[in-house]
Design a protein around this motif. Structure first.
Motif, PDB file in Angstrom:
ATOM      1  N   ILE A  33      32.396  44.912  50.892  1.00 54.10           N
ATOM      2  CA  ILE A  33      33.401  43.850  50.796  1.00 54.10           C
ATOM      3  C   ILE A  33      33.082  42.928  49.629  1.00 54.10           C
ATOM      4  N   ALA A  34      31.829  42.532  49.514  1.00 55.74           N
ATOM      5  CA  ALA A  34      31.422  41.638  48.428  1.00 55.74           C
ATOM      6  C   ALA A  34      31.708  42.262  47.066  1.00 55.74           C
ATOM      7  N   ALA A  35      31.478  43.568  46.954  1.00 51.91           N
ATOM      8  CA  ALA A  35      31.704  44.254  45.677  1.00 51.91           C
ATOM      9  C   ALA A  35      33.174  44.197  45.273  1.00 51.91           C
ATOM     10  N   GLU A  36      34.080  44.180  46.246  1.00 53.23           N
ATOM     11  CA  GLU A  36      35.512  44.131  45.951  1.00 53.23           C
ATOM     12  C   GLU A  36      35.979  42.706  45.656  1.00 53.23           C
ATOM     13  N   ILE A  37      35.577  41.746  46.490  1.00 48.43           N
ATOM     14  CA  ILE A  37      36.143  40.407  46.319  1.00 48.43           C
ATOM     15  C   ILE A  37      35.502  39.650  45.161  1.00 48.43           C
ATOM     16  N   GLN A  38      34.323  40.074  44.713  1.00 48.60           N
ATOM     17  CA  GLN A  38      33.709  39.374  43.583  1.00 48.60           C
ATOM     18  C   GLN A  38      34.500  39.599  42.288  1.00 48.60           C
ATOM     19  N   LYS A  39      35.423  40.559  42.310  1.00 51.75           N
ATOM     20  CA  LYS A  39      36.299  40.774  41.155  1.00 51.75           C
ATOM     21  C   LYS A  39      37.353  39.669  41.037  1.00 51.75           C
ATOM     22  N   HIS A  40      37.494  38.860  42.096  1.00 48.68           N
ATOM     23  CA  HIS A  40      38.556  37.854  42.132  1.00 48.68           C
ATOM     24  C   HIS A  40      37.969  36.537  42.637  1.00 48.68           C
ATOM     25  N   ASP A  41      37.976  35.517  41.816  1.00 53.17           N
ATOM     26  CA  ASP A  41      37.402  34.249  42.263  1.00 53.17           C
ATOM     27  C   ASP A  41      38.319  33.492  43.209  1.00 53.17           C
ATOM     28  N   ASN A  42      39.512  34.020  43.466  1.00 59.94           N
ATOM     29  CA  ASN A  42      40.440  33.364  44.396  1.00 59.94           C
ATOM     30  C   ASN A  42      40.637  34.159  45.691  1.00 59.94           C
ATOM     31  N   TYR A  43      39.800  35.166  45.943  1.00 58.88           N
ATOM     32  CA  TYR A  43      39.855  35.939  47.176  1.00 58.88           C
ATOM     33  C   TYR A  43      38.786  35.415  48.142  1.00 58.88           C
ATOM     34  N   PHE A  44      39.173  35.236  49.410  1.00 58.66           N
ATOM     35  CA  PHE A  44      38.237  34.771  50.432  1.00 58.66           C
ATOM     36  C   PHE A  44      38.432  35.603  51.695  1.00 58.66           C
ATOM     37  N   TYR A 248      42.252  49.112  50.072  1.00 58.66           N
ATOM     38  CA  TYR A 248      42.830  47.971  50.774  1.00 58.66           C
ATOM     39  C   TYR A 248      42.977  46.764  49.846  1.00 58.66           C
ATOM     40  N   PHE A 249      41.898  46.386  49.177  1.00 57.45           N
ATOM     41  CA  PHE A 249      41.972  45.241  48.276  1.00 57.45           C
ATOM     42  C   PHE A 249      42.809  45.550  47.040  1.00 57.45           C
ATOM     43  N   ALA A 250      42.806  46.829  46.632  1.00 59.48           N
ATOM     44  CA  ALA A 250      43.613  47.215  45.468  1.00 59.48           C
ATOM     45  C   ALA A 250      45.104  47.020  45.732  1.00 59.48           C
ATOM     46  N   VAL A 251      45.531  47.197  46.984  1.00 60.52           N
ATOM     47  CA  VAL A 251      46.942  46.977  47.325  1.00 60.52           C
ATOM     48  C   VAL A 251      47.371  45.578  46.917  1.00 60.52           C
TER      49      VAL A 251
END
Length: 390
Positions: A33-44, A248-251
């Motif tokens: 999860i961390a590997a995916e959301i670290q691509k976006h500073d506005n994802y929590f 999932y996050f790519a969607v």
């Protein structure tokens, strides 16, 4: 490789049934999860604690830095006990009681996800009495179907959750005229155990439509909360212990039109904890009837209700036997005909005293246990406690 169930002797002196949690699998999921959301500073990401509120599991999740999604005052109390900061707590739920609202206000939680006009009015009233301002998002029912079990679909117009899209503008304007609530954005959730990314794509497109509708009226959103719902592989959990987080996050990266300054919030529960847990039970009897062989274990639907409640499937493994396979129904001791874990499954020849594992039980397992038939609630152990790593 999935949950570590090697060296069965480590379970030998533990009273069954019990839950076993592999923190290695949990940490691997959190790292993914961390590997995916670290691509976006506005994802929590907020962990949906209704999936599993075991304090040992919560400690691992807290260390990973996730926020929390609660649906009751008791859950708020539990996660505060686990050390989560109040300003990372989102409070959802269609039927919040006054004391739960008061608790959220007193503790200073991040946001209330409001599901009706009466709830909005009560939150404003209680906040005024306390001299506080409640941050709120509105849960909107997007009328988006999900390819999952009917009992865990939440985003259709017929479901009890959320506010109808037709009422969205009215409730937002109502909130904007209240002194003790601060409207920040919209919240959505279409269901659980969703494996088809098209369902999430449909939700993203609906959110885009609603944002455009609001912006045409001069209403801008700071928060978009897309909920959770990502499913896991119950058929082959040992081969696929980590859910499809990448797609999932790519969607949302590809289909959700995020405005400058907006934050996007996710509420994953099952996807985080399902595969790290197993229910370990012991065979009491093997009963041979005229047309069936029954493996009667000491766990029942009081310990894992999903098969009885949702016709859910859990992979069942005999940890004690490597004999040739036979066909069995695996059932529990509860005095109800629905106390069946699976039917006509192939297991190695099974005998009294064998240890059986029901896999993918980390979500909606221990948390839904009951004391029906005056049974004791199952205990829970982690790999660290039992020194089962390696």
């Amino acid at each position: 490789m999935g949950i570590n169930l090697n060296n069965v002797e480590r379970f030998a002196n533990l009273r069954t049934p019990f839950y076993y949690y592999d923190t290695n699998i949990l940490n691997q999921t959190l790292e993914a999860i961390a590997a995916e959301i670290q691509k976006h500073d506005n994802y929590f990401v907020h962990y949906a604690v209704k999936a599993n509120a075991n304090l040992k599991v919560l400690e691992v999740i807290r260390q990973a830095g996730l926020g929390i999604d609660c649906v009751s005052g008791g859950e708020i109390e539990q996660v505060l006990t686990a050390g989560f900061p109040a300003d990372k707590i989102v409070f959802a739920g269609v039927g919040k009681s006054d004391w739960e609202i008061e608790l959220g206000l007193d503790k200073g939680i991040f946001c209330f996800n409001v599901e009706s006009i009466p709830e909005l009015e009560i939150i404003n009233e209680i906040a005024a009495r306390k001299g506080k301002v409640a941050t709120i998002c509105f849960r909107i029912n997007p009328d988006v179907g999900a390819h999952t079990h009917a009992n865990i679909t939440t985003g259709l117009a017929e479901n009890k959750f959320g506010i109808d899209m037709a009422d969205m503008e009215k409730v937002i304007l109502l909130a904007q005229n209240m002194k003790n609530v601060q409207f920040k954005g919209l919240h959505f959730h279409i269901g659980s155990q969703i494996l088809e990314m098209d369902d999430f794509i449909a939700l993203a497109h609906r959110i885009n439509e609603l944002q455009e509708q609001l912006e045409s009226k001069g209403i801008r959103l700071e928060i978009i909360n897309v909920g959770g719902g990502l499913g896991v592989d119950y058929e082959n959990p040992q081969d696929n212990p980590i859910p499809n987080l990448k797609d999932y996050f790519a969607v949302y990266e590809q289909h959700l039109k995020v405005r400058p300054g907006q934050t996007v919030h996710f509420e994953l529960g099952r996807a985080i904890v399902a595969q790290c847990g197993a229910l370990i039970t012991k065979v009491n009897y093997v009963k041979e009837a005229s047309v069936k062989k029954f493996v009667i274990v000491d766990a029942g639907f009081t310990d894992l209700i999903r098969p009885a409640l949702y016709d859910a499937h859990h992979r069942i493994v005999n940890l004690s036997s490597n004999k040739p396979e036979e066909t069995y129904d695996v059932v529990g001791p509860i005095c109800e005909s629905s106390d069946v874990f699976d039917k006509d499954i192939r297991l190695p020849q099974t005998c009294r005293g064998d240890l059986i594992a029901l896999l993918s039980a980390g979500a909606y397992g221990e948390i839904m246990a009951s004391s029906y038939n005056c049974r004791k609630l199952p205990k829970a152990y982690t790999d660290k406690e039992l020194n089962t790593n390696g």
